[in-house]
Structures are given as structure tokens and as C-alpha cells.
Design an enzyme around this catalytic site. Structure first.
Site, PDB file in Angstrom:
ATOM      1  N   TYR A 102      -4.901 -21.037  12.619  1.00 43.79           N
ATOM      2  CA  TYR A 102      -5.225 -21.493  11.258  1.00 43.79           C
ATOM      3  C   TYR A 102      -4.531 -22.820  10.962  1.00 43.79           C
ATOM      4  CZ  TYR A 102      -8.111 -17.833   9.245  1.00 43.79           C
ATOM      5  OH  TYR A 102      -9.169 -17.002   8.948  1.00 43.79           O
ATOM      6  N   ARG A 148      14.698   4.372  12.345  1.00 44.48           N
ATOM      7  CA  ARG A 148      15.353   3.358  13.155  1.00 44.48           C
ATOM      8  C   ARG A 148      16.820   3.726  13.342  1.00 44.48           C
ATOM      9  NH1 ARG A 148      12.774  -1.941  10.475  1.00 44.48           N
ATOM     10  NH2 ARG A 148      12.529  -0.491   8.743  1.00 44.48           N
ATOM     11  N   LEU A 175       4.912  -9.714   4.858  1.00 45.35           N
ATOM     12  CA  LEU A 175       5.788  -8.713   5.490  1.00 45.35           C
ATOM     13  C   LEU A 175       5.082  -7.378   5.682  1.00 45.35           C
ATOM     14  CD1 LEU A 175       7.857 -10.829   4.327  1.00 45.35           C
ATOM     15  CD2 LEU A 175       9.434  -8.939   4.039  1.00 45.35           C
ATOM     16  N   LYS A 213      -4.739  -3.155  12.949  1.00 46.25           N
ATOM     17  CA  LYS A 213      -5.599  -3.744  11.905  1.00 46.25           C
ATOM     18  C   LYS A 213      -4.757  -4.542  10.913  1.00 46.25           C
ATOM     19  CE  LYS A 213      -9.483  -0.524  11.734  1.00 46.25           C
ATOM     20  NZ  LYS A 213     -10.097   0.561  10.944  1.00 46.25           N
ATOM     21  N   THR A 214      -3.597  -3.993  10.555  1.00 46.74           N
ATOM     22  CA  THR A 214      -2.730  -4.688   9.599  1.00 46.74           C
ATOM     23  C   THR A 214      -2.306  -6.048  10.163  1.00 46.74           C
ATOM     24  OG1 THR A 214      -1.971  -2.600   8.672  1.00 46.74           O
ATOM     25  CG2 THR A 214      -0.535  -4.504   8.336  1.00 46.74           C
ATOM     26  N   THR A 244      17.192  -5.550  11.720  1.00 50.53           N
ATOM     27  CA  THR A 244      17.835  -5.760  10.424  1.00 50.53           C
ATOM     28  C   THR A 244      18.049  -4.412   9.740  1.00 50.53           C
ATOM     29  OG1 THR A 244      16.836  -7.938  10.258  1.00 50.53           O
ATOM     30  CG2 THR A 244      17.529  -6.928   8.193  1.00 50.53           C
ATOM     31  N   PHE A 256       2.708   2.604   2.222  1.00 46.81           N
ATOM     32  CA  PHE A 256       2.720   3.457   3.417  1.00 46.81           C
ATOM     33  C   PHE A 256       4.158   3.831   3.769  1.00 46.81           C
ATOM     34  CE2 PHE A 256       2.561   3.558   8.264  1.00 46.81           C
ATOM     35  CZ  PHE A 256       2.419   4.930   8.290  1.00 46.81           C
ATOM     36  N   TYR A 279       2.220  -2.594  17.882  1.00 44.37           N
ATOM     37  CA  TYR A 279       3.129  -3.412  17.070  1.00 44.37           C
ATOM     38  C   TYR A 279       3.437  -4.739  17.768  1.00 44.37           C
ATOM     39  CZ  TYR A 279       7.304  -4.514  14.280  1.00 44.37           C
ATOM     40  OH  TYR A 279       8.235  -5.117  13.463  1.00 44.37           O
ATOM     41  N   ASN A 324       0.830  -1.220   0.000  1.00 44.69           N
ATOM     42  CA  ASN A 324       0.000   0.000   0.000  1.00 44.69           C
ATOM     43  C   ASN A 324       0.857   1.260   0.000  1.00 44.69           C
ATOM     44  OD1 ASN A 324       0.974   0.178   2.576  1.00 44.69           O
ATOM     45  ND2 ASN A 324      -1.012   0.387   3.582  1.00 44.69           N
TER      46      ASN A 324
HETATM   47  P1  NAD Z   1       9.242  -1.343   5.908  1.00 46.35           P
HETATM   48  O1  NAD Z   1       8.422  -0.356   6.636  1.00 46.35           O
HETATM   49  O2  NAD Z   1      10.346  -0.855   5.040  1.00 46.35           O
HETATM   50  O3  NAD Z   1       8.324  -2.297   5.024  1.00 46.35           O
HETATM   51  C1  NAD Z   1       6.976  -2.580   5.302  1.00 46.35           C
HETATM   52  C2  NAD Z   1       6.225  -2.599   3.981  1.00 46.35           C
HETATM   53  O4  NAD Z   1       4.863  -2.964   4.221  1.00 46.35           O
HETATM   54  C3  NAD Z   1       6.186  -1.221   3.293  1.00 46.35           C
HETATM   55  O5  NAD Z   1       6.456  -1.370   1.921  1.00 46.35           O
HETATM   56  C4  NAD Z   1       4.753  -0.733   3.534  1.00 46.35           C
HETATM   57  O6  NAD Z   1       4.322   0.167   2.553  1.00 46.35           O
HETATM   58  C5  NAD Z   1       4.002  -2.052   3.530  1.00 46.35           C
HETATM   59  N1  NAD Z   1       2.726  -2.021   4.271  1.00 46.35           N
HETATM   60  C6  NAD Z   1       2.503  -1.552   5.524  1.00 46.35           C
HETATM   61  N2  NAD Z   1       1.215  -1.730   5.871  1.00 46.35           N
HETATM   62  C7  NAD Z   1       0.608  -2.342   4.800  1.00 46.35           C
HETATM   63  C8  NAD Z   1      -0.717  -2.771   4.544  1.00 46.35           C
HETATM   64  N3  NAD Z   1      -1.700  -2.624   5.443  1.00 46.35           N
HETATM   65  N4  NAD Z   1      -0.976  -3.336   3.339  1.00 46.35           N
HETATM   66  C9  NAD Z   1      -0.012  -3.475   2.420  1.00 46.35           C
HETATM   67  N5  NAD Z   1       1.257  -3.079   2.599  1.00 46.35           N
HETATM   68  C10 NAD Z   1       1.564  -2.510   3.787  1.00 46.35           C
HETATM   69  O7  NAD Z   1       9.807  -2.339   7.035  1.00 46.35           O
HETATM   70  P2  NAD Z   1      10.808  -3.582   6.939  1.00 46.35           P
HETATM   71  O8  NAD Z   1      11.932  -3.307   7.838  1.00 46.35           O
HETATM   72  O9  NAD Z   1      11.080  -3.944   5.524  1.00 46.35           O
HETATM   73  O10 NAD Z   1       9.924  -4.718   7.627  1.00 46.35           O
HETATM   74  C11 NAD Z   1       9.249  -5.709   6.887  1.00 46.35           C
HETATM   75  C12 NAD Z   1       8.599  -6.697   7.841  1.00 46.35           C
HETATM   76  O11 NAD Z   1       9.579  -7.298   8.681  1.00 46.35           O
HETATM   77  C13 NAD Z   1       7.559  -6.061   8.760  1.00 46.35           C
HETATM   78  O12 NAD Z   1       6.480  -6.954   8.913  1.00 46.35           O
HETATM   79  C14 NAD Z   1       8.289  -5.919  10.069  1.00 46.35           C
HETATM   80  O13 NAD Z   1       7.417  -5.969  11.164  1.00 46.35           O
HETATM   81  C15 NAD Z   1       9.213  -7.132  10.035  1.00 46.35           C
HETATM   82  N6  NAD Z   1      10.397  -6.915  10.887  1.00 46.35           N
HETATM   83  C16 NAD Z   1      11.399  -6.079  10.489  1.00 46.35           C
HETATM   84  C17 NAD Z   1      12.481  -5.856  11.328  1.00 46.35           C
HETATM   85  C18 NAD Z   1      13.637  -4.965  10.933  1.00 46.35           C
HETATM   86  O14 NAD Z   1      14.540  -4.791  11.744  1.00 46.35           O
HETATM   87  N7  NAD Z   1      13.700  -4.419   9.746  1.00 46.35           N
HETATM   88  C19 NAD Z   1      12.545  -6.498  12.565  1.00 46.35           C
HETATM   89  C20 NAD Z   1      11.498  -7.321  12.937  1.00 46.35           C
HETATM   90  C21 NAD Z   1      10.432  -7.550  12.076  1.00 46.35           C
HETATM   91  N1  UDP Z   2      17.645   4.883  19.025  1.00 45.86           N
HETATM   92  C1  UDP Z   2      18.508   5.932  19.305  1.00 45.86           C
HETATM   93  N2  UDP Z   2      18.554   6.976  18.438  1.00 45.86           N
HETATM   94  C2  UDP Z   2      17.816   7.031  17.297  1.00 45.86           C
HETATM   95  C3  UDP Z   2      16.948   5.946  16.997  1.00 45.86           C
HETATM   96  C4  UDP Z   2      16.884   4.896  17.891  1.00 45.86           C
HETATM   97  O1  UDP Z   2      19.212   5.918  20.328  1.00 45.86           O
HETATM   98  O2  UDP Z   2      17.942   8.021  16.568  1.00 45.86           O
HETATM   99  C5  UDP Z   2      17.609   3.731  19.957  1.00 45.86           C
HETATM  100  C6  UDP Z   2      16.210   3.308  20.385  1.00 45.86           C
HETATM  101  O3  UDP Z   2      15.799   4.066  21.511  1.00 45.86           O
HETATM  102  C7  UDP Z   2      16.450   1.846  20.723  1.00 45.86           C
HETATM  103  C8  UDP Z   2      17.518   1.413  19.720  1.00 45.86           C
HETATM  104  O4  UDP Z   2      18.144   2.620  19.286  1.00 45.86           O
HETATM  105  O5  UDP Z   2      16.950   1.698  22.025  1.00 45.86           O
HETATM  106  C9  UDP Z   2      16.963   0.673  18.520  1.00 45.86           C
HETATM  107  O6  UDP Z   2      15.891   1.440  17.999  1.00 45.86           O
HETATM  108  P1  UDP Z   2      15.134   1.062  16.670  1.00 45.86           P
HETATM  109  O7  UDP Z   2      13.996   1.984  16.539  1.00 45.86           O
HETATM  110  O8  UDP Z   2      16.105   0.956  15.548  1.00 45.86           O
HETATM  111  O9  UDP Z   2      14.628  -0.442  16.911  1.00 45.86           O
HETATM  112  P2  UDP Z   2      13.843  -1.163  18.112  1.00 45.86           P
HETATM  113  O10 UDP Z   2      13.796  -0.274  19.300  1.00 45.86           O
HETATM  114  O11 UDP Z   2      12.516  -1.433  17.546  1.00 45.86           O
HETATM  115  O12 UDP Z   2      14.666  -2.353  18.371  1.00 45.86           O
END
Ligand code: NAD
Ligand code: UDP
Length: 309
Positions: A158, A185, A72, A90-91, A174, A35, A144, A33
Site C-alpha cells: 500500500y 502467555r 493492534l 483473516k484478521t 510485552t 474477542f 499468527y 470485537n
Molecule cells: P490482546 O489479545 O490483549 O489484544 C488484542 C485486542 O484485539 C483484543 O482487545 C481483541 O478483542 C481485539 N481483536 C482481536 N481480533 C479482532 C478483530 N478481528 N477485530 C477487532 N478487534 C479484534 O493482545 P495484546 O498483547 O494487547 O496485543 C496487541 C497487538 O500487539 C496484537 O496485534 C499483537 O499481535 C501485537 N503484539 C503483542 C505482543 C505482546 O507480547 N503482547 C508481542 C508482539 C505483538
Molecule cells: N511458556 C511456559 N509456560 C507457560 C506459558 C508459556 O513455559 O505456562 C513458554 C512458552 O512455551 C514459550 C515462552 O514461555 O517458550 C513464551 O511463551 P508466550 O506464549 O508467552 O510467548 P511466545 O512463545 O509467543 O513468545
């Protein structure tokens, strides 16, 4: 050749996953979508005849055929998932239910991108999959954390009730190319600040820890999980090197040769104190171990941000 849906495919991790699946010769349908994702992340895939892009919000049902679904779709950065907290829930509830309904009808295998956030502010360290977590159900991160916990519950129900073929991966922090500049992040914030010569914003005293996984390692682990037989997870995927946020800031200042100085800002509520995956199960079931050292992964990410800034 399989027909594979990647929801959130235009996001950071999703775009790398689409790329890998196409390289393996599959047909990929990206649902997003936009977002937090962007067309730019997948622009280089649009000419590929095996790649389809559909603007779709998973909160609405959709009917398409598929062999596999990687779910994802969900904003992952605290500033983005808190921007519209109700939409985030909701997502994770309606969206995941829709994707599970699709998997059931199409007889597709479905993998849910869960998160280390299901462990909350962990009382057990490092985190193993059998730890049930310590999550605040009413805090600003709950939309979240609790959303992803319900998503796992829905996957399991399921599976038990309708025999849907499921896989759950718990992704730890990641990073890598194609994180959005405004993602919020820690890795992208610090790199962007360092490259622009702005102050590096540490929240709290910087003693909180995280374990940072390079996106290529993560995507390899996710695909390995999808390809397992008789293993549904949940399984941790990440990198088990653990760093304080202060160490990360210093490393990024060094790697970018930046003159930025560190400033301290208030710690957001419910920010976990520590986090590190126990990867024993991933190694045993998927043969997974991370291969990219954080310094090498950060260098690649820094090179990427130099090209976009
Ligand atoms: P991101 O925000 O870059 O990607 C999320 C994607 O989902 C975006 O393209 C966004 O537009 C799309 N999206 C959001 N809501 C939607 C909806 N309702 N319908 C359709 N598309 C929608 O984040 P990311 O880092 O690439 O994360 C991807 C997935 O991995 C997420 O589910 C996230 O929770 C999970 N995850 C990521 C990390 C990380 O460190 N990057 C850690 C834990 C879990
Ligand atoms: N954080 C920080 N400065 C920033 C962004 C994040 O110190 O500009 C800290 C945040 O408070 C957390 C850690 O870095 O303790 C990781 O944050 P992030 O949002 O990347 O991931 P998450 O908290 O979801 O693990």
C-alpha cells in the site's frame, strides 16, 4: 489534537495506548470485537468525552475519519490465536487490508503492530530488522506468524502502490497490568500460578529464552514511531534483557514469595528456542531504549494481579 483510531484498543496493550493518547490530548476511537479484550480494560476511559468505543470487527470494512490509525486488533497469545486459526489469518489479511483501505481514503497515517514472531525460530541472534526470519509456513503458529508477515507485506505494498503513510513496529514479548488472567502467555501464567499457590508450568526444559518488555516502555516506543518523519520501519521495540523461561519462573517465585513448585510440560511445536531484539535502530531513529527493569515491571504486574485475583 488528532483524531486517532486504535484497533484492539480494549486489549492489553491497546488499553494502555488509548490511555496515553488521551493523556496527550487526542480524540481516541477504540475499535474492538472483544474477542480477547474486555470493557473492563477501558472502563475508566468511558467517561472521557474524547474517548469513543465502537464494537467492530476489522474483518468487516468501516468508514470513519481519522488522522492516525494504530492497528493492534489481533489475538496475541498462542492459545487464543490458535483457538480459531482461520479467523486469526483473516484478521491479519482482510482486517489489515480494510484498515489500509481506510488509511488510504482518509489520508491517515497507519501503524501496524507486527511482532518478533516474524523472525520465527531465529537462526540469527539477537534479531535485527534486516533478518528475514525462519518461519514454518504450515505449523500451528503459522496463522499468527505468517499472518503478521503478510500484514507487513500489505503495508509495504500500500505504501509503494498508493503512497499510504505507514509505520511498522515489531513488538517483542510485552507484559504488564491488564493482561487477562486466562491470557495463557508466560508472564501472566506464572504470576497467576504463583499467587494461587498452583504449580508453575514450564513448557519444555525451560532453557528457551525470551526478552520481556514492560508495557509503558512499549507504548512510548510505538507513539515515538508514529511521530517519526520519513521513517517507515520495520523497527524492533522491546527490552533486550534476555532470560530463560526457567529464570523467569524462579524470579516470579521469589518476587511473590510463593510456595509453588515448578512442573515441566511438553514444549508446543515450533516454540522458538531464543529471542532477543537488537534495538540499535530503535535507538537511532526513535531515541528509544527500555527504562523498566524486568524485576520492577514484574513487581507492578504482580501488584495488579493481586488486586484482580
Ligand atoms: P490482546 O489479545 O490483549 O489484544 C488484542 C485486542 O484485539 C483484543 O482487545 C481483541 O478483542 C481485539 N481483536 C482481536 N481480533 C479482532 C478483530 N478481528 N477485530 C477487532 N478487534 C479484534 O493482545 P495484546 O498483547 O494487547 O496485543 C496487541 C497487538 O500487539 C496484537 O496485534 C499483537 O499481535 C501485537 N503484539 C503483542 C505482543 C505482546 O507480547 N503482547 C508481542 C508482539 C505483538
Ligand atoms: N511458556 C511456559 N509456560 C507457560 C506459558 C508459556 O513455559 O505456562 C513458554 C512458552 O512455551 C514459550 C515462552 O514461555 O517458550 C513464551 O511463551 P508466550 O506464549 O508467552 O510467548 P511466545 O512463545 O509467543 O513468545
Amino acid at each position: 489534537m488528532k483524531n486517532i483510531i486504535v484497533t484492539g484498543g480494549a486489549g492489553f496493550i491497546g488499553s494502555h495506548l488509548c490511555e496515553k493518547l488521551l493523556a496527550e490530548g487526542h480524540h481516541v476511537i477504540c475499535l474492538d470485537n472483544f474477542f480477547t479484550g474486555s470493557r473492563k480494560n477501558i472502563e475508566h476511559l468511558l467517561d472521557n468525552r474524547e474517548f469513543e468505543l465502537i464494537r467492530h470487527d476489522i474483518v468487516e470494512p468501516i468508514l470513519i475519519e481519522a488522522d492516525e490509525i494504530y492497528n493492534l486488533a489481533c489475538p496475541a497469545s498462542p492459545i487464543h490465536y490458535q483457538y480459531n486459526a482461520i479467523k486469526t489469518i483473516k484478521t491479519n489479511v482482510l482486517g489489515v487490508t480494510n484498515m489500509l483501505g481506510l488509511a488510504k481514503r482518509a489520508k491517515a497515517k497507519i501503524l501496524q503492530a507486527s511482532t518478533s514472531e516474524v523472525y520465527g525460530d531465529p537462526a540469527v541472534h539477537p534479531q535485527r530488522e534486516d533478518y528475514w526470519g525462519n518461519v514454518n509456513p504450515i505449523g500451528i503458529r503459522s496463522c499468527y506468524d505468517e499472518g503478521k508477515r503478510v500484514a507487513e507485506t500489505l503495508m509495504m505494498d500500500y505504501h509503494r502502490q498508493h503512497n499510504v503513510d505507514i509505520k511498522i513496529v515489531r513488538i517483542f514479548n510485552t507484559y504488564g497490568p491488564r493482561m487477562a488472567e486466562n491470557d495463557g502467555r508466560v508472564v501472566s501464567n506464572f504470576i497467576v500460578q504463583a499467587l494461587k499457590g498452583e504449580d508453575i508450568t514450564i513448557y519444555g526444559d525451560g532453557s528457551q529464552t525470551r526478552s520481556f518488555c514492560y508495557v509503558d516502555d512499549l507504548v512510548r516506543g510505538m507513539v515515538a514511531m508514529m511521530n517519526t518523519k520519513d521513517f517507515i520501519g520495520p523497527v524492533n521495540i522491546g527490552n533486550d534483557g534476555e532470560y530463560t523461561v526457567k529464570q523467569l519462573a524462579e524470579m516470579i517465585i521469589e518476587l511473590t514469595n510463593s510456595k509453588s513448585k515448578i512442573v515441566y510440560k511438553p514444549l508446543p511445536s515450533d516454540d522458538p528456542c531464543k529471542r532477543r531484539p537488537d534495538l540499535t535502530l530503535a535507538k537511532e531513529k526513535l531515541g528509544y531504549s527500555p527504562t523498566v527493569h524486568v524485576r520492577d515491571g514484574l513487581m507492578k504486574t504482580i501488584e495488579y494481579f493481586k488486586t484482580v485475583l
